[in-house]
Design a protein around this motif. Structure first.
Motif, short mmCIF file in Angstrom:
data_model
loop_
_atom_site.label_atom_id
_atom_site.label_comp_id
_atom_site.label_asym_id
_atom_site.label_seq_id
_atom_site.Cartn_x
_atom_site.Cartn_y
_atom_site.Cartn_z
N PRO A 101 -7.17 15.93 -25.16
CA PRO A 101 -5.95 15.19 -24.80
C PRO A 101 -4.69 15.92 -25.27
O PRO A 101 -4.73 16.72 -26.21
CB PRO A 101 -6.12 13.86 -25.54
N ASN A 102 -3.58 15.63 -24.64
CA ASN A 102 -2.30 16.17 -25.08
C ASN A 102 -1.71 15.26 -26.15
O ASN A 102 -0.70 14.58 -25.94
CB ASN A 102 -1.34 16.29 -23.88
N TRP A 103 -2.37 15.26 -27.30
CA TRP A 103 -1.85 14.46 -28.40
C TRP A 103 -0.45 14.95 -28.76
O TRP A 103 -0.15 16.14 -28.68
CB TRP A 103 -2.76 14.60 -29.62
N SER A 104 0.40 14.05 -29.19
CA SER A 104 1.80 14.40 -29.48
C SER A 104 2.08 14.43 -30.98
O SER A 104 1.76 13.48 -31.70
CB SER A 104 2.74 13.40 -28.81
N SER A 105 2.70 15.51 -31.43
CA SER A 105 3.07 15.62 -32.84
C SER A 105 4.25 14.71 -33.17
O SER A 105 4.58 14.51 -34.34
CB SER A 105 3.43 17.07 -33.17
N ALA A 106 4.89 14.15 -32.14
CA ALA A 106 6.00 13.24 -32.35
C ALA A 106 5.55 11.78 -32.40
O ALA A 106 6.36 10.87 -32.57
CB ALA A 106 7.04 13.40 -31.23
N SER A 107 4.23 11.58 -32.27
CA SER A 107 3.70 10.23 -32.27
C SER A 107 3.91 9.53 -33.62
O SER A 107 3.86 10.16 -34.68
CB SER A 107 2.20 10.26 -31.94
N ASN A 108 4.12 8.24 -33.57
CA ASN A 108 4.24 7.45 -34.79
C ASN A 108 2.88 7.04 -35.33
O ASN A 108 2.78 6.47 -36.41
CB ASN A 108 5.09 6.20 -34.53
N THR A 109 1.84 7.30 -34.53
CA THR A 109 0.48 7.00 -34.96
C THR A 109 -0.07 8.18 -35.76
O THR A 109 -0.15 9.30 -35.25
CB THR A 109 -0.44 6.72 -33.74
N GLU A 110 -0.43 7.93 -36.99
CA GLU A 110 -0.74 9.02 -37.92
C GLU A 110 -1.87 9.92 -37.44
O GLU A 110 -1.76 11.15 -37.50
CB GLU A 110 -1.10 8.43 -39.28
N TYR A 111 -2.98 9.33 -36.95
CA TYR A 111 -4.13 10.17 -36.59
C TYR A 111 -3.81 11.02 -35.36
O TYR A 111 -4.29 12.15 -35.23
CB TYR A 111 -5.39 9.32 -36.39
N ALA A 116 -2.66 16.44 -33.17
CA ALA A 116 -1.75 17.29 -32.40
C ALA A 116 -1.35 18.52 -33.20
O ALA A 116 -1.25 19.63 -32.66
CB ALA A 116 -0.51 16.50 -32.00
N GLU A 117 -1.13 18.36 -34.48
CA GLU A 117 -0.69 19.47 -35.31
C GLU A 117 -1.86 20.35 -35.75
O GLU A 117 -1.76 21.58 -35.76
CB GLU A 117 0.06 18.93 -36.53
N TYR A 118 -2.98 19.72 -36.08
CA TYR A 118 -4.12 20.47 -36.60
C TYR A 118 -4.83 21.26 -35.50
O TYR A 118 -5.28 22.38 -35.71
CB TYR A 118 -5.11 19.51 -37.25
N PHE A 119 -4.90 20.67 -34.29
CA PHE A 119 -5.56 21.33 -33.16
C PHE A 119 -4.53 21.75 -32.11
O PHE A 119 -4.79 21.67 -30.90
CB PHE A 119 -6.61 20.40 -32.53
N SER A 120 -3.39 22.20 -32.55
CA SER A 120 -2.25 22.43 -31.65
C SER A 120 -2.53 23.39 -30.50
O SER A 120 -2.03 23.21 -29.39
CB SER A 120 -1.05 22.95 -32.46
N LYS A 121 -3.34 24.40 -30.73
CA LYS A 121 -3.59 25.41 -29.69
C LYS A 121 -4.54 24.92 -28.59
O LYS A 121 -4.65 25.56 -27.54
CB LYS A 121 -4.16 26.68 -30.32
N ALA A 122 -5.21 23.79 -28.85
CA ALA A 122 -6.21 23.32 -27.89
C ALA A 122 -5.69 22.20 -26.98
O ALA A 122 -6.38 21.81 -26.04
CB ALA A 122 -7.45 22.82 -28.63
N LEU A 123 -4.50 21.71 -27.23
CA LEU A 123 -4.01 20.54 -26.51
C LEU A 123 -3.98 20.78 -24.99
O LEU A 123 -3.43 21.76 -24.50
CB LEU A 123 -2.60 20.18 -27.00
N GLY A 124 -4.60 19.84 -24.27
CA GLY A 124 -4.60 19.89 -22.81
C GLY A 124 -5.60 20.86 -22.20
O GLY A 124 -5.72 20.95 -20.99
N GLY A 154 -8.39 6.61 -34.59
CA GLY A 154 -8.19 6.45 -36.02
C GLY A 154 -8.76 7.56 -36.86
O GLY A 154 -8.36 7.77 -38.01
N GLN A 155 -9.72 8.34 -36.29
CA GLN A 155 -10.37 9.40 -37.08
C GLN A 155 -9.53 10.68 -37.11
O GLN A 155 -8.87 11.03 -36.13
CB GLN A 155 -11.75 9.72 -36.51
N LYS A 156 -9.61 11.35 -38.26
CA LYS A 156 -9.03 12.68 -38.39
C LYS A 156 -10.19 13.67 -38.52
O LYS A 156 -10.74 14.12 -37.53
CB LYS A 156 -8.10 12.73 -39.60
N LEU A 157 -10.59 13.98 -39.77
CA LEU A 157 -11.70 14.91 -40.01
C LEU A 157 -12.78 14.30 -40.88
O LEU A 157 -13.72 15.00 -41.28
CB LEU A 157 -11.17 16.18 -40.69
#
Length: 383
Positions: A101-111, A116-124, A154-157
């Motif tokens: 997914p194209n998770w957003s680093s600007a999201s207010n949802t922590e996970y 988005a930041e941890y897997f930034s190169k894989a988005l989309g 809700g999951q991170k790692l």
């Protein structure tokens, strides 16, 4: 790396023998469209919590043109072709396949922000594309496994992918022992696996930097050191096809005399070869060549003909660079600034050489008079 990841995850799903999900405590195993195939294609959950909506099964059935897959989903585990092909489709199809997914680093949802930041190169990206990132950081293999088996909200790692120990072990064995990836590959660039193959032989020839010359005498096709002394682009390609035994002057057992004017289209190329062992496989800008392909362009100016051809030695999809074997004139290519030592190219002109260009450069697909990429077939020699 794409092969390593694809096979490792397929092994974890099936152990190479269990192509259908066994009955267990998981709801998917009790469903009509339970996990089947090499990557365990699974349907969509309905209101009962079971995976009884065809979803991916229906889309795959449309893709292969076999509606029986919807009414007989076990075809994906009883027919080996469908078992493997469905996994490949799921892994690569841009419309219906699995992607990050194209998770957003600007999201207010922590996970979401974390992913988005941890897997930034894989988005989309599709899971198959993510494989290219695994070489630089194996966290992306973890992500692929997680996406394949569910990455709950809700999951991170904190929770590893299902069956992670098996997945990682299979990955390590394939990478280090079977494919010997670190030994054979560097910077995602393929080394010469077949040192006795035809492409390796042709590279050794061009790297001797024979003088460029358009010969019309017997030496243009003669199989001898004297025949290699001078060479132009189409002579180089004719010698490549001779080595593959795709283009042979049978009466003399030597390369066929040809020029780029004989490569204007598939019909003309096949005619000069005297067989159908060459296909025009792509000419559009989006086409990605593969090792062993032949590129060609040409056009008329008044009474003169301008053309060029060469051999694809390798294609680096990550950098979108095409390494070619060619014999080039004194002016070089139409995009010499790209052919740098840093990219692995040789900048000498008026000679045979290994050169490297962007796939979309003016030296290749965006050159005037572009014909496209041809692919030899039905050869028995090692490429």
């Amino acid at each position: 790396m794409q092969k390593i990841v694809f096979i490792a995850l397929g092994y974890a799903e099936t152990r190479f023998r269990l192509l259908g999900e066994d009955l267990s405590e998981y709801s998917s195993s009790k469903s009509i469209y339970k996990g089947r195939g090499f990557h365990q294609l699974t349907g969509i959950q309905d209101s009962s919590g079971l995976y009884n909506e065809a979803g991916p099964y229906e889309k795959y059935a449309d893709f292969v043109g076999n509606k029986n897959i919807i009414s007989q989903p076990d075809l994906l585990c009883t027919q080996i072709h469908y078992a493997i092909d469905s996994a490949g489709w799921f892994w690569t199809d841009k419309t219906n396949g699995k992607s990050v997914p194209n998770w957003s680093s600007a999201s207010n949802t922590e996970y979401i922000k974390f992913r988005a930041e941890y897997f930034s190169k894989a988005l989309g990206k599709q899971l198959n594309e993510v494989s290219h990132l695994v070489e630089e950081d194996e966290k992306y293999f973890w992500l692929q496994a997680k996406m394949l088996n569910g990455y709950p909200k809700g999951q991170k790692l904190e929770t590893n992918p299902y069956g992670w120990t098996t997945r990682k072990k299979a990955f390590d064995i394939l990478k280090n022992e079977v494919f010997e990836f670190d030994k054979r590959c560097k910077g995602n660039e393929e080394l010469e696996f077949n040192e006795d193959g035809v492409l390796a032989k042709m590279k050794k020839i061009v790297d001797k930097h024979y003088t460029y010359k358009q010969e019309t005498n017997k030496y243009r096709t003669e199989v001898s050191d004297e025949g290699l002394k001078y060479m132009d682009c189409s002579e180089l390609v004719s010698r490549y096809l001779y080595e593959l035994e795709v283009g042979v002057n049978k009466s003399k057992n030597e390369p066929i005399y040809m020029t780029t004017a004989n490569m204007v289209n598939e019909k003309a190329f096949r005619k000069i070869l005297g067989n159908e062992n060459i296909d025009l496989v792509g000419k559009e800008e989006s086409f990605k060549p593969q090792r062993g392909d032949i590129f060609a362009w040409g056009y008329s100016t008044g009474n003169s003909w301008n053309g060029h051809t060469g051999i694809v030695y390798k294609y680096d999809e990550t950098k979108d660079l095409v390494t070619i074997l060619e014999a080039v004139g004194s002016k070089g290519s139409a995009d010499e600034s790209q052919n740098t030592k840093a990219n692995g190219g040789f900048s000498g002109k008026g000679q045979t050489r290994t050169a490297v260009f962007k796939r979309t450069s003016k030296a290749l697909v965006n050159h005037k008079g572009w014909f496209g990429y041809y692919r030899p077939k039905n050869y028995t020699k090692k490429l």
